[in-house]
Write a protein that holds these residues in place. Sequence first.
Motif, mmCIF file in Angstrom:
data_model
loop_
_atom_site.group_PDB
_atom_site.id
_atom_site.type_symbol
_atom_site.label_atom_id
_atom_site.label_comp_id
_atom_site.label_asym_id
_atom_site.label_seq_id
_atom_site.Cartn_x
_atom_site.Cartn_y
_atom_site.Cartn_z
ATOM 1 N N HIS A 7 0.837 -1.198 0.000
ATOM 2 C CA HIS A 7 0.000 0.000 0.000
ATOM 3 C C HIS A 7 0.873 1.250 0.000
ATOM 4 O O HIS A 7 2.038 1.224 0.414
ATOM 5 C CB HIS A 7 -0.949 0.025 1.208
ATOM 6 N N ASP A 8 0.313 2.347 -0.482
ATOM 7 C CA ASP A 8 0.977 3.646 -0.422
ATOM 8 C C ASP A 8 -0.088 4.733 -0.347
ATOM 9 O O ASP A 8 -1.286 4.447 -0.406
ATOM 10 C CB ASP A 8 1.923 3.865 -1.613
ATOM 11 N N PHE A 9 0.343 5.982 -0.229
ATOM 12 C CA PHE A 9 -0.644 7.057 -0.076
ATOM 13 C C PHE A 9 -0.079 8.372 -0.596
ATOM 14 O O PHE A 9 1.131 8.550 -0.758
ATOM 15 C CB PHE A 9 -1.048 7.222 1.395
ATOM 16 N N TYR A 10 -0.989 9.281 -0.872
ATOM 17 C CA TYR A 10 -0.639 10.678 -1.128
ATOM 18 C C TYR A 10 -1.664 11.537 -0.404
ATOM 19 O O TYR A 10 -2.769 11.080 -0.087
ATOM 20 C CB TYR A 10 -0.588 11.000 -2.623
ATOM 21 N N LYS A 15 -7.185 16.061 2.825
ATOM 22 C CA LYS A 15 -7.517 14.653 2.620
ATOM 23 C C LYS A 15 -6.263 13.798 2.450
ATOM 24 O O LYS A 15 -5.192 14.301 2.142
ATOM 25 C CB LYS A 15 -8.413 14.487 1.383
ATOM 26 N N LEU A 16 -6.443 12.500 2.645
ATOM 27 C CA LEU A 16 -5.384 11.520 2.385
ATOM 28 C C LEU A 16 -5.998 10.368 1.600
ATOM 29 O O LEU A 16 -7.069 9.870 1.961
ATOM 30 C CB LEU A 16 -4.769 11.009 3.687
ATOM 31 N N THR A 17 -5.337 9.973 0.518
ATOM 32 C CA THR A 17 -5.822 8.873 -0.309
ATOM 33 C C THR A 17 -4.870 7.684 -0.170
ATOM 34 O O THR A 17 -3.680 7.793 -0.471
ATOM 35 C CB THR A 17 -5.920 9.286 -1.785
ATOM 36 N N LEU A 18 -5.395 6.590 0.290
ATOM 37 C CA LEU A 18 -4.617 5.369 0.520
ATOM 38 C C LEU A 18 -4.948 4.351 -0.561
ATOM 39 O O LEU A 18 -6.117 4.062 -0.826
ATOM 40 C CB LEU A 18 -4.949 4.786 1.901
ATOM 41 N N SER A 19 -3.916 3.804 -1.209
ATOM 42 C CA SER A 19 -4.104 2.766 -2.226
ATOM 43 C C SER A 19 -3.634 1.430 -1.663
ATOM 44 O O SER A 19 -2.474 1.294 -1.281
ATOM 45 C CB SER A 19 -3.321 3.114 -3.497
ATOM 46 N N VAL A 20 -4.545 0.458 -1.608
ATOM 47 C CA VAL A 20 -4.217 -0.897 -1.159
ATOM 48 C C VAL A 20 -4.250 -1.802 -2.389
ATOM 49 O O VAL A 20 -5.289 -1.948 -3.035
ATOM 50 C CB VAL A 20 -5.223 -1.392 -0.099
ATOM 51 N N GLU A 72 -8.998 1.931 -3.455
ATOM 52 C CA GLU A 72 -8.604 3.305 -3.116
ATOM 53 C C GLU A 72 -9.478 3.800 -1.975
ATOM 54 O O GLU A 72 -10.703 3.877 -2.097
ATOM 55 C CB GLU A 72 -8.753 4.206 -4.338
ATOM 56 N N ILE A 73 -8.842 4.155 -0.872
ATOM 57 C CA ILE A 73 -9.543 4.597 0.333
ATOM 58 C C ILE A 73 -9.242 6.079 0.559
ATOM 59 O O ILE A 73 -8.081 6.490 0.617
ATOM 60 C CB ILE A 73 -9.093 3.772 1.565
ATOM 61 N N ARG A 74 -10.301 6.858 0.692
ATOM 62 C CA ARG A 74 -10.139 8.302 0.855
ATOM 63 C C ARG A 74 -10.535 8.721 2.272
ATOM 64 O O ARG A 74 -11.671 8.490 2.702
ATOM 65 C CB ARG A 74 -10.980 9.052 -0.184
ATOM 66 N N LEU A 75 -9.579 9.345 2.968
ATOM 67 C CA LEU A 75 -9.789 9.771 4.351
ATOM 68 C C LEU A 75 -9.940 11.287 4.422
ATOM 69 O O LEU A 75 -9.153 12.025 3.824
ATOM 70 C CB LEU A 75 -8.611 9.345 5.232
#
Length: 208
Positions: A7-10, A15-20, A72-75
């Motif tokens: 996983h990684d993120f930007y 907001k923070l977008t996490l890709s699993v 894709e998880i958006r926080l």
Amino acid sequence: MSNPPRHDFYETEEKLTLSVYVRGADPEQVKVQFTDSSLEFSHGETTLSLSPLKGNIVPDSCDYTVGKVKVEIRLKKATEGRWGTLTRPADAVDEPALSQFPTSSTGAPSGSSSRPRERKNWEKVSDNILSSEKDKTSNEDPNAGGDAALNGFFQTLFKDADPDSQRAMMKSFVESGGTTLSTNWDEVKKEKVTVKPPDGSEWKKWGA
């Protein structure tokens, strides 16, 4: 227990977008649970637990989508600021909120781009030059004499002139690209001083 998926993120300030990365994930089997300070992801036997998160989030404003190669998880961050990492040590729960620190998102006040351009204060320019002038000796400047003597002459002329003449000299010299030196402020202040190159020469702007 299986290893956590890659996983990684930007992130932005808000907001923070996490890709699993789970290839071919079945949307029916993907489960993501949000709390104020944690995130739990699972797909079959593949799990990822992030707790406690670096900062608090707003669970009701978080969501996710399932793609062919990743989820894709958006926080939504509870307070604006950069995290830099996803989690913090469990014993650092009481660390200061990120919003207490200055961020780079603060921009110029709205409408600043339309602010009128300020006119140059020629009186201030001349005062700054006079305050910084100092005659150099031959020990300080090997060129004292020749060009230095000529510069000294103009400095003396400028220093001994009245304030209006000083402003006229500065304005005419700067606006004409060094081709005109006038002491008549009443004439110079009316309009921009034009460039007057020596006979047989042609004035060109740099790069033209």
